[in-house]
Design a protein around this motif. Structure first.
Motif, PDB file in Angstrom:
ATOM      1  N   LEU A 127     -90.430  40.059 -38.992  1.00  0.00           N
ATOM      2  CA  LEU A 127     -91.339  39.142 -38.296  1.00  0.00           C
ATOM      3  C   LEU A 127     -92.096  38.253 -39.270  1.00  0.00           C
ATOM      4  O   LEU A 127     -92.288  37.059 -39.013  1.00  0.00           O
ATOM      5  CB  LEU A 127     -92.324  39.927 -37.429  1.00  0.00           C
ATOM      6  CG  LEU A 127     -91.787  40.527 -36.145  1.00  0.00           C
ATOM      7  CD1 LEU A 127     -92.882  41.300 -35.420  1.00  0.00           C
ATOM      8  CD2 LEU A 127     -91.212  39.457 -35.241  1.00  0.00           C
ATOM      9  N   TYR A 128     -92.535  38.837 -40.381  1.00  0.00           N
ATOM     10  CA  TYR A 128     -93.223  38.033 -41.389  1.00  0.00           C
ATOM     11  C   TYR A 128     -92.304  36.921 -41.891  1.00  0.00           C
ATOM     12  O   TYR A 128     -92.730  35.779 -42.053  1.00  0.00           O
ATOM     13  CB  TYR A 128     -93.700  38.890 -42.554  1.00  0.00           C
ATOM     14  CG  TYR A 128     -94.265  38.055 -43.677  1.00  0.00           C
ATOM     15  CD1 TYR A 128     -95.529  37.491 -43.563  1.00  0.00           C
ATOM     16  CD2 TYR A 128     -93.525  37.786 -44.821  1.00  0.00           C
ATOM     17  CE1 TYR A 128     -96.051  36.695 -44.568  1.00  0.00           C
ATOM     18  CE2 TYR A 128     -94.043  36.991 -45.831  1.00  0.00           C
ATOM     19  CZ  TYR A 128     -95.300  36.446 -45.694  1.00  0.00           C
ATOM     20  OH  TYR A 128     -95.793  35.649 -46.697  1.00  0.00           O
ATOM     21  N   GLY A 129     -91.045  37.248 -42.121  1.00  0.00           N
ATOM     22  CA  GLY A 129     -90.087  36.241 -42.569  1.00  0.00           C
ATOM     23  C   GLY A 129     -89.935  35.113 -41.572  1.00  0.00           C
ATOM     24  O   GLY A 129     -89.764  33.954 -41.946  1.00  0.00           O
ATOM     25  N   LEU A 130     -90.012  35.439 -40.294  1.00  0.00           N
ATOM     26  CA  LEU A 130     -89.900  34.408 -39.255  1.00  0.00           C
ATOM     27  C   LEU A 130     -91.130  33.501 -39.197  1.00  0.00           C
ATOM     28  O   LEU A 130     -91.007  32.300 -38.975  1.00  0.00           O
ATOM     29  CB  LEU A 130     -89.694  35.051 -37.885  1.00  0.00           C
ATOM     30  CG  LEU A 130     -88.347  35.687 -37.598  1.00  0.00           C
ATOM     31  CD1 LEU A 130     -88.353  36.327 -36.208  1.00  0.00           C
ATOM     32  CD2 LEU A 130     -87.227  34.665 -37.697  1.00  0.00           C
ATOM     33  N   PHE A 131     -92.303  34.099 -39.382  1.00  0.00           N
ATOM     34  CA  PHE A 131     -93.553  33.363 -39.172  1.00  0.00           C
ATOM     35  C   PHE A 131     -94.291  32.976 -40.441  1.00  0.00           C
ATOM     36  O   PHE A 131     -95.358  32.376 -40.366  1.00  0.00           O
ATOM     37  CB  PHE A 131     -94.504  34.185 -38.288  1.00  0.00           C
ATOM     38  CG  PHE A 131     -93.983  34.401 -36.899  1.00  0.00           C
ATOM     39  CD1 PHE A 131     -93.894  33.357 -35.999  1.00  0.00           C
ATOM     40  CD2 PHE A 131     -93.578  35.664 -36.507  1.00  0.00           C
ATOM     41  CE1 PHE A 131     -93.408  33.555 -34.728  1.00  0.00           C
ATOM     42  CE2 PHE A 131     -93.079  35.882 -35.234  1.00  0.00           C
ATOM     43  CZ  PHE A 131     -93.001  34.822 -34.334  1.00  0.00           C
TER      44      PHE A 131
END
Length: 137
Positions: A127-131
């Motif tokens: 999720l961090y990679g996405l956002f």
């Protein structure tokens, strides 16, 4: 064969953390309830060791294994992101009773339920990679 030294160090690190009870849910619970100094002492020693190591590297201008100078980048200015990150990290640590570092140690010790924590950590990283481009850095 070149990776063997890292595997050995990992095993030794796991044994030390286990023997020091740094992976114990009860010790982590005590820490977040301010009932014991045990975990604070371990964290304090880790901070002092890291601080000393970084100062030695900087002052003696040590080089890496290839002979290149080791450069430790200064921390970027900012306050709010460190507070948000620290709070999220601490809340996650308190909720699951395990720091992300010893997840594999706990799995190796036979606590298979920690596999769910590992999945959550991997999902959070995803999720961090996405956002990450939309978050304050």
């Amino acid at each position: 064969m070149n990776l063997l030294k890292y595997i050995v160090v990992g095993f030794i690190f796991g044994i030390v953390l286990t023997k020091a009870e740094a992976v114990s849910w009860y010790r982590i619970y005590e820490m977040f309830q301010f009932q014991s100094f045990h975990m604070y002492g371990i964290i304090g020693v880790a901070i002092a060791t890291g601080l000393t190591g970084v100062q030695i590297i900087k002052r003696k201008k040590l080089k890496d294994i290839d002979g290149n100078p080791i450069y430790i980048q200064d921390k970027e200015k900012g306050n709010i992101r460190y507070w948000i990150g620290g709070i999220l990290f601490g809340l996650g640590w308190a909720m699951v009773g395990a720091c992300p570092g010893p997840i594999f140690i706990l799995l190796g010790s036979g606590f298979l339920s920690v596999g769910l924590i590992l999945l959550g950590a991997v999902f959070g990283t995803f999720l961090y990679g996405l956002f990450k481009d939309k978050l304050p850095h």
